[in-house]
Design an enzyme around this catalytic site. Structure first.
Site, PDB file in Angstrom:
ATOM      1  N   TYR A 224       0.454  12.610  14.690  1.00  0.00           N
ATOM      2  CA  TYR A 224       1.206  11.625  13.907  1.00  0.00           C
ATOM      3  C   TYR A 224       1.879  10.609  14.837  1.00  0.00           C
ATOM      4  O   TYR A 224       1.803   9.397  14.618  1.00  0.00           O
ATOM      5  CB  TYR A 224       2.244  12.366  13.046  1.00  0.00           C
ATOM      6  CG  TYR A 224       3.069  11.486  12.140  1.00  0.00           C
ATOM      7  CD1 TYR A 224       2.551  10.984  10.949  1.00  0.00           C
ATOM      8  CD2 TYR A 224       4.392  11.168  12.460  1.00  0.00           C
ATOM      9  CE1 TYR A 224       3.322  10.184  10.109  1.00  0.00           C
ATOM     10  CE2 TYR A 224       5.173  10.387  11.627  1.00  0.00           C
ATOM     11  CZ  TYR A 224       4.634   9.896  10.448  1.00  0.00           C
ATOM     12  OH  TYR A 224       5.407   9.108   9.631  1.00  0.00           O
TER      13      TYR A 224
ATOM     14  N   THR B 277       0.858  -1.189   0.000  1.00  0.00           N
ATOM     15  CA  THR B 277       0.000   0.000   0.000  1.00  0.00           C
ATOM     16  C   THR B 277       0.896   1.242   0.000  1.00  0.00           C
ATOM     17  O   THR B 277       2.094   1.167   0.285  1.00  0.00           O
ATOM     18  CB  THR B 277      -0.946   0.040   1.215  1.00  0.00           C
ATOM     19  OG1 THR B 277      -0.174   0.266   2.412  1.00  0.00           O
ATOM     20  CG2 THR B 277      -1.743  -1.249   1.347  1.00  0.00           C
ATOM     21  N   GLY B 278       0.300   2.383  -0.350  1.00  0.00           N
ATOM     22  CA  GLY B 278       1.131   3.592  -0.470  1.00  0.00           C
ATOM     23  C   GLY B 278       2.110   3.461  -1.613  1.00  0.00           C
ATOM     24  O   GLY B 278       3.235   3.964  -1.563  1.00  0.00           O
TER      25      GLY B 278
ATOM     26  N   GLY C 230       7.188   7.745  -2.022  1.00  0.00           N
ATOM     27  CA  GLY C 230       8.630   7.548  -2.177  1.00  0.00           C
ATOM     28  C   GLY C 230       9.083   6.178  -1.692  1.00  0.00           C
ATOM     29  O   GLY C 230       9.768   5.437  -2.422  1.00  0.00           O
ATOM     30  N   ILE C 231       8.708   5.818  -0.483  1.00  0.00           N
ATOM     31  CA  ILE C 231       9.145   4.530   0.085  1.00  0.00           C
ATOM     32  C   ILE C 231       8.456   3.370  -0.632  1.00  0.00           C
ATOM     33  O   ILE C 231       9.074   2.345  -0.927  1.00  0.00           O
ATOM     34  CB  ILE C 231       8.869   4.498   1.606  1.00  0.00           C
ATOM     35  CG1 ILE C 231       9.756   5.533   2.317  1.00  0.00           C
ATOM     36  CG2 ILE C 231       9.108   3.103   2.173  1.00  0.00           C
ATOM     37  CD1 ILE C 231       9.415   5.751   3.792  1.00  0.00           C
TER      38      ILE C 231
ATOM     39  N   THR D 145       2.363   4.701  -4.522  1.00  0.00           N
ATOM     40  CA  THR D 145       2.790   5.861  -5.322  1.00  0.00           C
ATOM     41  C   THR D 145       3.755   6.757  -4.548  1.00  0.00           C
ATOM     42  O   THR D 145       4.264   7.727  -5.093  1.00  0.00           O
ATOM     43  CB  THR D 145       1.566   6.720  -5.715  1.00  0.00           C
ATOM     44  OG1 THR D 145       0.793   6.975  -4.524  1.00  0.00           O
ATOM     45  CG2 THR D 145       0.708   6.011  -6.738  1.00  0.00           C
TER      46      THR D 145
HETATM   47  N1  LIG Z   1       9.083  10.272   4.798  1.00  0.00           N
HETATM   48  C1  LIG Z   1       9.506  10.072   6.039  1.00  0.00           C
HETATM   49  O1  LIG Z   1      10.372  10.804   6.547  1.00  0.00           O
HETATM   50  C2  LIG Z   1       8.932   8.944   6.856  1.00  0.00           C
HETATM   51  C3  LIG Z   1       9.544   8.621   8.076  1.00  0.00           C
HETATM   52  C4  LIG Z   1       9.006   7.598   8.855  1.00  0.00           C
HETATM   53  C5  LIG Z   1       7.893   6.911   8.409  1.00  0.00           C
HETATM   54  N2  LIG Z   1       7.313   7.249   7.217  1.00  0.00           N
HETATM   55  C6  LIG Z   1       6.129   6.510   6.788  1.00  0.00           C
HETATM   56  O2  LIG Z   1       6.389   5.899   5.548  1.00  0.00           O
HETATM   57  C7  LIG Z   1       5.144   5.652   4.868  1.00  0.00           C
HETATM   58  C8  LIG Z   1       5.287   6.047   3.410  1.00  0.00           C
HETATM   59  O3  LIG Z   1       5.473   7.441   3.345  1.00  0.00           O
HETATM   60  P1  LIG Z   1       6.455   8.163   2.304  1.00  0.00           P
HETATM   61  O4  LIG Z   1       7.574   8.696   3.081  1.00  0.00           O
HETATM   62  O5  LIG Z   1       6.723   7.278   1.137  1.00  0.00           O
HETATM   63  O6  LIG Z   1       5.530   9.413   1.926  1.00  0.00           O
HETATM   64  P2  LIG Z   1       4.610   9.704   0.656  1.00  0.00           P
HETATM   65  O7  LIG Z   1       5.495   9.825  -0.534  1.00  0.00           O
HETATM   66  O8  LIG Z   1       3.756  10.818   1.038  1.00  0.00           O
HETATM   67  O9  LIG Z   1       3.767   8.369   0.480  1.00  0.00           O
HETATM   68  C9  LIG Z   1       2.565   8.130   1.174  1.00  0.00           C
HETATM   69  C10 LIG Z   1       1.778   7.096   0.417  1.00  0.00           C
HETATM   70  O10 LIG Z   1       0.589   6.766   1.163  1.00  0.00           O
HETATM   71  C11 LIG Z   1      -0.509   6.849   0.283  1.00  0.00           C
HETATM   72  N3  LIG Z   1      -1.753   7.161   0.975  1.00  0.00           N
HETATM   73  C12 LIG Z   1      -2.021   8.225   1.769  1.00  0.00           C
HETATM   74  N4  LIG Z   1      -3.283   8.164   2.205  1.00  0.00           N
HETATM   75  C13 LIG Z   1      -3.830   7.052   1.666  1.00  0.00           C
HETATM   76  C14 LIG Z   1      -5.098   6.431   1.736  1.00  0.00           C
HETATM   77  N5  LIG Z   1      -6.091   6.959   2.447  1.00  0.00           N
HETATM   78  N6  LIG Z   1      -5.307   5.273   1.053  1.00  0.00           N
HETATM   79  C15 LIG Z   1      -4.325   4.731   0.312  1.00  0.00           C
HETATM   80  N7  LIG Z   1      -3.090   5.260   0.210  1.00  0.00           N
HETATM   81  C16 LIG Z   1      -2.859   6.402   0.871  1.00  0.00           C
HETATM   82  C17 LIG Z   1      -0.133   7.950  -0.709  1.00  0.00           C
HETATM   83  O11 LIG Z   1      -0.921   7.838  -1.868  1.00  0.00           O
HETATM   84  P3  LIG Z   1      -1.616   9.120  -2.557  1.00  0.00           P
HETATM   85  O12 LIG Z   1      -0.724   9.427  -3.713  1.00  0.00           O
HETATM   86  O13 LIG Z   1      -2.926   8.612  -2.974  1.00  0.00           O
HETATM   87  O14 LIG Z   1      -1.677  10.230  -1.541  1.00  0.00           O
HETATM   88  C18 LIG Z   1       1.319   7.584  -0.948  1.00  0.00           C
HETATM   89  O15 LIG Z   1       1.409   6.547  -1.870  1.00  0.00           O
HETATM   90  C19 LIG Z   1       4.082   6.426   5.656  1.00  0.00           C
HETATM   91  O16 LIG Z   1       3.334   5.550   6.455  1.00  0.00           O
HETATM   92  C20 LIG Z   1       4.911   7.365   6.517  1.00  0.00           C
HETATM   93  O17 LIG Z   1       4.231   7.754   7.692  1.00  0.00           O
HETATM   94  C21 LIG Z   1       7.817   8.236   6.425  1.00  0.00           C
END
Ligand SMILES: NC(=O)c1ccc[n+]([C@@H]2O[C@H](COP(=O)([O-])OP(=O)(O)OC[C@H]3O[C@@H](n4cnc5c(N)ncnc54)[C@H](OP(=O)(O)O)[C@@H]3O)[C@@H](O)[C@H]2O)c1
Length: 254
Positions: A153, A12-13, A17-18, A15
């Site tokens: 958060y 899931t997620g 970055g991770i 699209t």
């Molecule tokens: N970036 C950091 O520094 C960091 C650090 C620790 C943990 N994390 C965790 O890592 C995970 C991935 O985040 P990321 O850093 O890759 O950020 P990101 O690029 O913002 O990715 C978030 C992803 O979650 C999806 N998403 C959000 N709401 C959703 C929903 N209701 N249903 C389905 N998909 C949904 C987004 O899709 P849409 O395109 O549809 O919005 C996107 O694909 C998150 O859980 C975040 O809390 C991130």
């Protein structure tokens, strides 16, 4: 032979970055992936390069029926489910807890807590049936410690840690491993957003402050987090279950 050769993953997620970096690693190491996100266009773009190795489904993790449909579609596309990466998440707001509205709290709760719960609830049964699987929940360093301005958060990510521990106790006796990952700041869209929310006029000063809190002296990369997920997804971590895995440049060692 790839490190996850022949396995099927649901991410899931997909699209984000991770998520994108993890799909790249999983496919490169021999897995087929069912990628789930909200918007079809960005999702198709994200996985176009992988051909038949990746199937997609759209919906929101906040709706149980959408998540159930994604798991069913994964099973009909690939016939099994070995790896579940519950990764969708939102950062919410950055402000003092006395100023957070009920609506702002609910949005973080719905995606990070409800969404992760539904993903696990519906992803686990096929693994239990197979008697084997690996579930990875994406929490955060803020699932293990707090931070001023990010209370909603941090609360939601602590909940993910609690869910991981309970799920590991329920599912490990049935052959399914459950672990959580805890990245510190990763250099991607979510951190750009948090930096802007914290200081709209000086986001770089926020980045400098966060960087100074990480003893390795930098943010992590999407690929570094994906490497940790790949380890937990693979049989290399076959005795790991019920644990929190940090990728935080020693942030948590303070
Ligand atoms: N970036 C950091 O520094 C960091 C650090 C620790 C943990 N994390 C965790 O890592 C995970 C991935 O985040 P990321 O850093 O890759 O950020 P990101 O690029 O913002 O990715 C978030 C992803 O979650 C999806 N998403 C959000 N709401 C959703 C929903 N209701 N249903 C389905 N998909 C949904 C987004 O899709 P849409 O395109 O549809 O919005 C996107 O694909 C998150 O859980 C975040 O809390 C991130």
């Amino acid at each position: 032979m790839g490190r996850v050769e022949g396995k099927v993953a649901l991410v899931t997620g997909a699209t984000g970055g991770i998520g994108k970096a993890t799909i790249e690693r999983l496919v490169r190491e021999g897995a087929r992936v069912f990628a789930f996100a909200r918007q079809e266009g960005p999702l198709r773009d994200a996985v176009a390069q992988y051909g038949d190795a990746v199937a997609i489904g759209t919906g929101t993790v906040t709706e149980e029926a959408d998540v159930a449909r994604a798991v069913a579609s994964c099973l009909s596309a690939f016939g099994r489910l070995d790896i579940l990466f519950a990764n969708a998440g939102v950062e919410g707001v950055v402000k003092p807890l006395t100023e957070i509205t009920a609506e702002e709290l609910d949005e973080v709760y719905r995606v990070n807590m409800r969404g992760t719960f539904f993903t696990l609830k519906h992803g686990a049964p096929p693994m239990v049936e197979q008697g084997k699987g690996s579930i990875v929940l994406n929490s955060s360093v803020l699932g293990l410690s707090g931070m001023a301005g990010l209370s909603a958060y941090a609360m939601s990510k602590h909940a993910v840690t609690g869910l991981m521990r309970s799920a590991a106790l329920e599912l490990s006796p049935r052959g399914v491993r459950v672990n959580s990952i805890h990245p510190a700041a990763v250099d991607n869209r979510m951190m750009r957003s948090i930096e802007r929310l914290a200081a709209p006029d000086a986001p770089n000063s926020v980045k400098d402050k966060f960087t100074s809190m990480i003893p390795l002296g930098r943010y992590g990369t999407n690929e570094e987090i994906a490497d940790l997920v790949l380890f937990l997804a693979s049989d290399e971590s076959s005795f790991c279950s019920g644990s929190t895995f940090t990728a935080d440049g020693a942030f948590g060692a303070l």
